[in-house]
Design an enzyme around this catalytic site. Structure first.
Site, short mmCIF file in Angstrom:
data_model
loop_
_atom_site.label_atom_id
_atom_site.label_comp_id
_atom_site.label_asym_id
_atom_site.label_seq_id
_atom_site.Cartn_x
_atom_site.Cartn_y
_atom_site.Cartn_z
N HIS A 173 0.81 -1.23 0.00
CA HIS A 173 0.00 0.00 0.00
C HIS A 173 0.84 1.28 0.00
CE1 HIS A 173 -3.44 -2.33 0.85
NE2 HIS A 173 -3.23 -2.53 2.13
N HIS B 50 -8.59 4.21 3.58
CA HIS B 50 -7.71 3.12 3.11
C HIS B 50 -6.25 3.57 3.20
CE1 HIS B 50 -5.85 0.09 0.59
NE2 HIS B 50 -6.96 -0.62 0.72
N GLU C 147 -3.73 2.97 1.45
CA GLU C 147 -3.13 3.42 0.17
C GLU C 147 -3.47 4.90 -0.10
OE1 GLU C 147 -4.15 1.16 -3.46
OE2 GLU C 147 -3.99 3.07 -4.52
N THR D 52 -5.87 2.44 -6.51
CA THR D 52 -5.65 1.40 -7.53
C THR D 52 -6.79 0.39 -7.62
OG1 THR D 52 -4.38 0.13 -5.92
CG2 THR D 52 -3.12 1.48 -7.45
N SER E 119 -11.76 -6.24 1.44
CA SER E 119 -12.83 -5.58 0.67
C SER E 119 -12.85 -6.08 -0.77
CB SER E 119 -12.68 -4.07 0.72
OG SER E 119 -11.43 -3.70 0.23
N ASN E 120 -11.69 -6.44 -1.31
CA ASN E 120 -11.72 -6.91 -2.71
C ASN E 120 -12.34 -8.30 -2.81
OD1 ASN E 120 -9.41 -8.96 -3.57
ND2 ASN E 120 -8.61 -7.68 -1.92
FE1 F3S Z 1 -0.29 -3.32 -7.06
FE2 F3S Z 1 -2.41 -3.65 -8.44
FE3 F3S Z 1 -1.84 -5.28 -6.59
S1 F3S Z 1 -1.67 -1.75 -7.66
S2 F3S Z 1 -0.75 -4.13 -5.07
S3 F3S Z 1 -0.68 -5.00 -8.45
S4 F3S Z 1 -3.85 -4.54 -7.06
#
Ligand code: F3S
Length: 279
Positions: free
Chosen positions: A74, A124, A126, A164, A221-222
């Site tokens: 992150h 979050h 990130e 992302t 969450s994903n």
């Molecule tokens: Fe990076 Fe995409 Fe995973 S931004 S951490 S490859 S979801």
């Protein structure tokens, strides 16, 4: 029973890289990850057994003691990065390169005088880290209501980036609302394909499946999102953390089973479920 395992199930490249980097540091003394390396208790406790501890705060890292601290995928804010360096620890930066790219984008766009909008969840880590690479205070927009309420001096140009893992359609809708307000915007789509690919594949598999298994941590969450997408296509969708949670009686009269897993689900858990379904 036909079993289809999603090719994109499990770790995305950024998480895999960070976990590999953490394992690479095992066997050394005083190794810390700054926060849990991923949202997966099994991986975190396995690393702990191998001597990699979790530092929740900067103060948890002993000063000038030859420690190593690993930054997770992150990323962290600039001030946190500098505080970690100031402990004297060796900093191993496992920030996902796609996240790192966002840090560089916000720095460059601000240097050009633009106001930064980050589309994402303000809580979050990130997003918190991205904020921390902005010199001025950025605007965080999480949903369409925030976008509708957004106001800014129209003389100032705006740069928009996104978390992302944000949903692409929601991002597009938010950008459209802001752009219709007449702002001069430079929109950089920083959504990572890994999430989209995993979601699209889950949808395609679930569409053809009689039952769908989604594997991942409760707080991921994903994984939750994968469950929702799968459930829309396949009524018999089950959210499990490990094989223990799987109720095989529900798969009794099923011909086609699909399996997918969230970004922080380790491969051994996925394989275990896959094998058990093939029996
Ligand atoms: Fe990076 Fe995409 Fe995973 S931004 S951490 S490859 S979801």
């Amino acid at each position: 029973m036909n079993v289809t395992l999603a090719k994109t199930a499990g770790f995305c490249p950024g998480v895999k890289r960070a976990v590999d980097m953490a394992y690479h540091e095992t066997g050394k003394e005083k190794v810390f990850t700054f926060g849990p390396i991923i949202h997966n208790e099994e991986v975190v406790s396995d690393l702990m057994k191998k001597g990699v501890m979790v530092a929740e705060r900067i103060e948890d890292i002993p000063k000038d003691s030859g420690a190593t601290v690993i930054i997770r995928s992150h990323g962290v804010s600039r001030s946190t990065y500098e505080a970690l360096q100031a402990t004297g620890a060796r900093v191993v930066d496992a920030t996902c390169p796609f996240v790192k790219k966002i840090h560089r984008i916000v720095e460059a766009q601000e240097a050009e005088g633009k106001h930064i909008i980050i589309v994402g969840n303000p809580k979050h880590p990130e997003v918190e880290a991205i904020c921390g690479w902005c010199k001025n205070s950025p605007t965080i927009i999480e949903n369409e209501t925030d976008a509708r309420n957004y106001t800014q001096n129209k003389e100032i140009e705006t740069a928009i980036v996104s978390q992302t893992t944000f949903n692409y359609k929601n991002f597009k809708d938010i950008v459209e609302i802001i752009s219709k307000k007449g702002y001069d915007i430079n929109c950089v789509n920083t959504i990572c394909n890994a999430t989209e690919e995993r979601q699209t594949e889950a949808q395609e598999i679930a569409r053809k499946a009689d039952a769908m298994i989604v594997i991942g941590g409760k707080s991921s969450s994903n994984t939750q999102k994968l469950y929702e997408i799968s459930k829309k296509e396949c009524r018999n969708t089950y959210y499990i953390q490990t094989l223990v949670d799987l109720d095989f009686s529900k798969l009794k009269d099923v011909d086609n089973v699909g399996i997918t897993a969230g970004a922080s689900t380790p491969n051994n858990i996925i394989e275990e479920v896959h094998k058990a379904c093939q029996k």
